[in-house]
Design an enzyme around this catalytic site. Sequence first.
Site, PDB file in Angstrom:
ATOM      1  CG  ASP A   3      -2.028   0.984   1.153  1.00  0.00           C
ATOM      2  OD1 ASP A   3      -2.170   1.619   0.090  1.00  0.00           O
ATOM      3  OD2 ASP A   3      -2.761   1.119   2.140  1.00  0.00           O
TER       4      ASP A   3
ATOM      5  CB  THR B  18      -1.432   5.328   3.161  1.00  0.00           C
ATOM      6  OG1 THR B  18      -1.948   6.140   2.116  1.00  0.00           O
ATOM      7  CG2 THR B  18      -1.488   6.094   4.468  1.00  0.00           C
TER       8      THR B  18
END
Length: 815
Positions: free
Chosen positions: A306, A308
């Site tokens: 991911d 983030t």
Amino acid sequence: MTTAEDTHLTRASGLTGAEVDERVARGAVNRLAERTSRSVGEIVRANVLTRFNAILGALFVLVMVTGSWADGLFGLVLVVNSAIGITQEYLAKRKLDRIALLNAPTTRVVRDGEVRVVPTTEVVQDDLVELRTGDEVPADGPLVLSAGLELNEANLTGESDPVAHDEGDEIMSGTSVVAGSGRYHARHVGADAYVNRIAADARRFTRTRSEIQESVNTLLRYITWVIAVALPIAVWSQWRTVGDRGWQQVVIRSAAGVVGLVPEGLVLLTSVAFLLSAVQLTRRNVLVQQLPAVEGLARVDVVCLDKTGTLTAGEIAYEDAESIEGQDVDEIRCALGALADDPNANGTLTAVAAVLASPGWERTRTIPFNSARKWSAACFTDHATWVIGAPEVLLAADPQPSPPEAIEAIRARVAELAASGRRVVLLARSGIDLTDPTLPRDITPAALVTLSEQVRPDARDTLAYFAEQHVAIKVISGDNPVTVAAVAREVGLDVGEPVDARTLPDDADALREVLARTTVFGRVTPEQKRAFVHALQADGHVVAMTGDGVNDALALKDADIGVAMGNGAQATKAVAELVLLDGRFSHLPDVLAEGRRVIGNVERVANLFVAKNAMSLVAILAAALASLPFPFLPRHLTLVSAVTIGIPAFFLALGPNRRRYLPGFLGRILRFAVPSGAVAGLAVIASYLLAGSGYGVPREQFAARCAVEEGGRTVAEVACWQPGSGATITLLAVFFWILAVLARPFLAWKAGLVAAMVVLAVLAFVVPFAAQLFNLDAPGALLWQSLATGLVGAAMVEVVYRLSPSVRHAHHVRD
């Protein structure tokens, strides 16, 4: 009728301290007898009560009955092996248990009117539990408050779609919160909780596949059958050849052959390698929740991550709210502050709350953020309903008050802001009071809210390392694909054209094709992340998935290796094999390197043990066919095993090794170790025959001169030892060469290790006490003859190595 207790349990203040103590006293706590590691008793049993220990133990007893104590030295090795295994596992257990305890899951409970965070195992019956997004439900009970609470119940039902729950609903342990918040009473805790009453595999947590463990277990099965076949052959052949010297000689010679077939240290060193790797990684803030995960990451060839919390620091900062079409800036700021005034705010609204104060609006309804919907909303008394979420999703609702050209202008501005690497969300208003998570038709865009993320300073180096190791990267994010691509470029990835996951096909084969050519994906739903993992696995990849949010939990659970961030949601950490305690993605190369070290070193060690097993089998069969005594006494093999296998294997198993992972672990071992061991066995028989023809005692005189009983002990002429001594010298020469081959490429510490073992072997011959203990005597001519035979065997081992390209390639990378 409502009882006094029921009335008490519905109050908002929760239990009192005295009520908690009373429940703890009667055992009504959320604790099970399950442990994350074995108890001391289990450790002792696992290291002592094994099939091979049973075989060696039985042989030890038989040898002791013969009165030949020196030939029972392998029993001492048996004890030392078990003691090392017990000690190492116990020390590792203490270390890992301490780390696991410090990072154990916690639960928010209301006690004495205050919200407190306690270890999940300290939740008691009737506790008022507060749930927020990312939490795991620790016990069963009725929901007394729900603010858009949605649970992922896949662990219990297999269905991944979130399930909404209202007040009065019974919720179950083993589920996790994906949206909203709530409070409930923990009526059934510990062993009474639903998830603990159903079958043990109800949570469907898959065990990490370990090629090493599978291969070692396969080897052990093979060896067990080999022992079952070889034992009667050894006893029968030795009865024919040395039976006239007494049953003691039959037992000793037969035991020597079978002892050579037992890989007494293989399982020990494999387990120790895993354990010490796990302990080593804890020093780097990596918690290993399943030991084979250390090896598993070394096999990974695709890492899905991911944006983030992985490429970025995970903490976002509010930058600005750019009004649309002259919307009131002050009202926009108030609306943002009101939306952010939420105890269960997601990361975006938390960043907003750090900058904008709440205007004090009265909230009447909340639609919590959901990763699948990608928006949240709230209704306020005397104010409009405000919605905030992904611009593509909100604009796709076809807002009626806005003309198409205005919508296109907003989309263009979103693309412009996203291309700079900013996160962009859309704030919109509606005149409709929402009653369910369905977007209203009268959405009016009000502002574009921009947020910034700090790229991790170590992300570029980490990704460069994976590129060097030929590990593919797939960036899978719920954010705008343009924003994700901008961040990916900043950390040095060749992103190509990013893909909006909403345009992806549902067909698995078509998805595999897109994944093969694309690096960056945006607007990915949790279910799509899981589908990505499945598609990559279907293409034969070994997949690691990293994440920190509850939206990553499904993919982490199904990936070959799930890696959770230490600051991530409890539901995510619960299903991960590895937890990066400080949340630093840069630790993954350490884990990869540790896994490669384990695989490479265990392969070296396994080759040594299997070569010894093959040598013993060939020697047993050849001795039977040639009607020869088995060439060694047990003490001879104890010496050879110690200096060419046992001691060096311990150091090789724990030494550095940066060799890349290569599939075919078991095949490479069998292709090298079996023919090399066979060469050693044939060389030993040849050496024994040559020594017996010119050295030692003539065969027809052996029974009279070499098995004489005096005072309850056997007294033999030194000459009786010479054929076995010659065979031992030959075996040492061949096995030292096998050790040298497996230790390649040579470094100073390896050269020193082999040299030290050679010195120990020489001392066994030249120190009088050792020579007598091991029954060794080698006149000069016998020494050179046996060495020459051993060197021929060593040359043949080198030929085997040269004719095994996969084995040579496996040792090509420098440590």
